[in-house]
Structures are given as C-alpha cells and as structure tokens.
Design a protein around this motif. Sequence first.
Motif: not given
Lengths: 397, 243
Positions: A156-160
């Motif tokens: 989930p961190l990949a986008k931000p």
Amino acid sequence: MDETRRPAAAARAFWTLAAAGAAVLALALGAAHYMELHGHVVTGMSNQVVWGLPHVFAIFLIVAASGALNVASIASVFGEADYKPLSPLSVLLTVALLAGGLLVLVLDLGRPERLVVAATHYNFRSIFAWNMILYNGLFAICALYLWALLERRLAPLAKPVGLAAFAWRVILTTGTGSIFGFLVARQAYASGVIAPLFIALSLAWGLAAFHLAQAFFARLAGEAMDAAMLVRVRRLLGIFVVAALYFVAVHHLTNLYWAKQAAFERFILVGGAPYPALFWIGFVGLGSLVPLALLFHPRFAGARATSVAAALVALGAFAFLYVFIIGGQVFPLEIFPGYEARSAFHDGRVGSYAPSLPEFLLGTGGLAAAFLVALVGARALPILPAAAPAIPAAAAK
Amino acid sequence: MNPVDKRRREFLGGAAALAGAMIAPGVFLYDYAQAKAPGEPASGKVRWGMLVDTTKCESGCNDCVVACNTEHGLPEATRATDAQWIRKVELKDLRSGKAISAPVMCQHCAEPPCVDVCPTGASFKREDGIVLVDRHTCIGCRYCMMACPYNARSFVHEPTTGQKPDVPRGKGCVESCTLCVHKVDRGGTPSCVEACAAAGHEAILFGDLNDPQSEISRRIASVATTQLRADLRTDNGVRYRGL
C-alpha cells in the motif's frame, strides 16, 4: 539452454561481468588517486575550463538517474498496471545511475577528502548545497520505494512513496539544470529554460538507459522482452526525444533573438570547431533524428532497433553535454562589452580543452559503478520480472 | 650661551625628537591606517574598495601583477593552469579604436555570485566588503569559478611551493585577490596599489568607500567611474575610470 545448467551459467556470467565492471572501476579509482596526488594539472582542465570530461559523465548519469524512474512512475503515479513488473528495475537503475554520477562528481573535487565538510556546512543560497540534499534524499526515497515494491506487506505504500519519488526527482532535475541556469554571467547558461530542458533530457536519457538495462538483463537471462511493452517504450522514448529537441531549440532560438548572445550562438552552432559538429551531427543527427527514425518507422520495430536507438540517444547525450559544458566554458566571458579584450588570462580568447586519460577513466568509472550496482542489485533482489511469457527477441519484430 | 644651557637645549631637543619618533607611528595609525587588533572582527562601517584610473594605467606595464605575485608567493603565470589573482587587460574600443589598459582582479562585489553559489560557505564576504575563500572549507568544486562574472578566480592545480606565512594556499582549493587583507588589517595598502605608485602611475587608489572624506570617495564623487558588468548589479568594490 538446458534448464539444469542454467543457474551455473548465470552465476558464471554474473561473476565475469562483475569482474569486468570492478576492473573498470578500479582503473577509475586509480585515475582519481593520480589526479588527487598531482592535482588537476594532469587533467585537461584549466582556470578557464574548470569543469571537464568528468562533469560530462557525472551530469549524464545524474540526469539519466532521474529519468530512469519514468517506468516506476508510470505504474505508481499514473496507474498503468502493465509497467508494474518493471518498476523495481526502474528504481534500482535510478539508484545505480545516481551513485555512479555522484562518485565521479566527488572524485573530481579538488579536495575529495573534505566530503564531510560538504555534508556538514550548508550554504542554503547555493543550488549546489540544495542538490546534495536532493541527491541524498532520492537515495532514501528510492530505498523505501524499492522496499515497498518488493515487500508484499508494504504494497500500500508503493503509491504514496512513488508519488513522493516522482515529485522529488522533478525537483532534483530542476536543481541539476539550475546549477547552470543560475550562472548569471555566462552567455551559455543563465536561463530559466535550462531547468525544464534538463527535465526533458532526463526523460529521454533515463528511458534510454532503462531500455538498455532491460534488454541487457533479458539477454543475460536468455529471455525475450515483452513485445507489447516494447511498442509502448518505443513510442514513449520517441516523444521524450522530441520534447528534449523542443527545449534545446527554444533555448537556442531565445539566444539567437538577443543581439548580445549572437556571438556565442555563432560560435556554438556554426564556427567554433569542434562544438557545432558535435551539436549537429552528434546530438541532433545521431542522438535525436536517427533514433526517431528507428523508433517511429515501422521497418525498425524490433527489440534490436530499439536498443540501437536507445544507445544513440545516450551517445547524443554525451555530445550534447560536451557542447553544453565544455563549449559553454571555452567561449570567453564578456566582461568589457564594446571592447576587444586580450590578456594573459583568457580575456577575449576562445579557450582550449583536451581531455586527458585520467579524466576519461574517472568518467567511465562512474558508468562502471552504475553497472555494478545494477548488476549486484538485480542478482541479490527479486528485481527482474518473472520470466516473461514471451516470444524470443528475434520474433518480436 | 653658557655650556650648561647648551647641553640642556641639546637634551631637550633630543628628547623631543625621541618622543616624536615614538608617538608618530601611533598618530599615523590612528589617523590614517585604522589597523585592527588581532582577533578584532572586520567592521561593517568600512567598505574597502579600489578605483582604477585607466587614463593613468600604462599599457605594457606589469608592475601590479609582479607585486601581487611576490606578495602572495604566486609563481609567474605561464600556463592556463597557473593562478593569476590580478591580470593586465589590454582593451580596444571597437568603434573608435582607442586603446585602454587596466588591471582586473576580484571586484569584491557587494552581491558576490561566488558567495551565493558556494555549497559550503567557503566563499564569503567580510563585513568590510572583502571577498575571501576559507581554505579550510573549500572542497574544490569550482562552482564559484563558473559563477564569477570577472574570471577573477584561480584553482590551485598542483602542489604549492614558496608559500608566504600570511598567505595560505593549497592544492585543490580556489583562490583569488584578497585585497591584501593581511596588510589591510595591519593598516597597510594592497601591494598592487603600492607598486603602481612606486612606478609613478598612481593608477590604483585604495580606500574606504563608506567614508565620504576618504580620497577614493572624493575622487568617485568628482570624476565619472563605472563598475564592470554594472548590468549584473553585483555592486563591485572596484571601480574604473575611463572605460
């Protein structure tokens, strides 16, 4: 290849390539030591041409590093899922190219052992000082980005983080361009357009570097490149090359419009050998128009033609930077408008610069360092996409 | 006159001369030279500068350059890698053909581009307007040389020899005219100014630009002077007459 022999062959290839890269890097370190021992008098640099061939290599690597992040950004920021499997390689390559560029930059300093001074004394009016923060920040963001891409729980961190990396590298390349753009007194620089120009160049050079790395690793693994992805990369690279040409044209046209810049433009574009030849044949011809033909003409739709185009874009990058950095310095500063000047210190005289072997070796050491980081990274981490369900490279045409 | 009176008179005369000799340097220092005590910071009330009068500067005369080299332990410059803190520039007006000769050195700008771009703050400007390089924090990146509009800086390309105690130099660092800060702080004047005066030209005048009564200020108020690349608004401490 026989599947049972495959890991052994891959290991052999890895160690051979790593040894070759390490040998080039060792030569570069030796050259840097030689330069530090004797001083820059053993280089072609002088009090007029203060930045030489090492800067050409370093700036190519740093600008390409920012652009190498394109593919990951397309996946994380612009949501193109097809690019996602290639994202880790894209991020790794950014780290590798940046490391190579900074290595050259640092080893070319007059006092490289004072790196700790540079890390502890900041003049915040200096774009150079800002760049040191931006470069180190990009390493940190890329490390986190890579972690988020490779560790399922951090997905989930990949986008931000991807978004942060994208913004960071746009600012970083603005900073790299502004190193030159903020030089108020030099005819060759002192222009706000250099920042967006460098961003356009980074998109093209970075994607070219990415394609070459991807083709290299595919060949190493004996796998084919994804044909559909190849079509998209080709189109994208073509658009980036056109964008770079556009900004270069705007920069020169602006200068040509100003009477005070006429002499400089005449020097760079027409009269001042070898710079016009490098610019027109090296950058515009071989580095831009030929790659565009290879990328857009249906006759050259294969992986090999794409690699040739990418290699030519990189070659054109060197021609461009040589003209931009060296050509920009050999042209004398205009300190006395309206007068013809001469002195024992370069006034009114076009300077000369002949790169020396240590400088060249130091520069290639930057390429070798980038190569080694990418090679080791790709072996140690699950960077490369799982074997593509692909058609062999030859059939991808 | 009796012998006692004569001896007394001689004694008083000698004592007066001795007292005068002892006081005179102090008076000199107080009135004109404003020497700084060791460790005393440079004062922002002063702005050191120079006025180059090109109508007095003789073409072919190199005395200011030689004096600078001698003062700072710089070898005579023969190659593009050799340091030159001051140089003589021969100019020709492109329209009239008029020939002009002038020395060019660090212009000690009020808004120095070299100080702006220096990543570590090694390039700095003192309160009294003198632009210097801190040899301890210069990393040798040469960005200041790219930024200087006057080509005033040199990079030390090789190991140095014959260094002077007052003028630290070092391979791998950038350097330029210090306005002979080591002399100015002791109440002296820059060597180029002295050499030019000794040659009988007096083409370079040194002084405090902030003091309206100083000779340099009065000259600038009475004759037309210019700053090199005034369009850049770097507000140079070195001004030129006759350009």
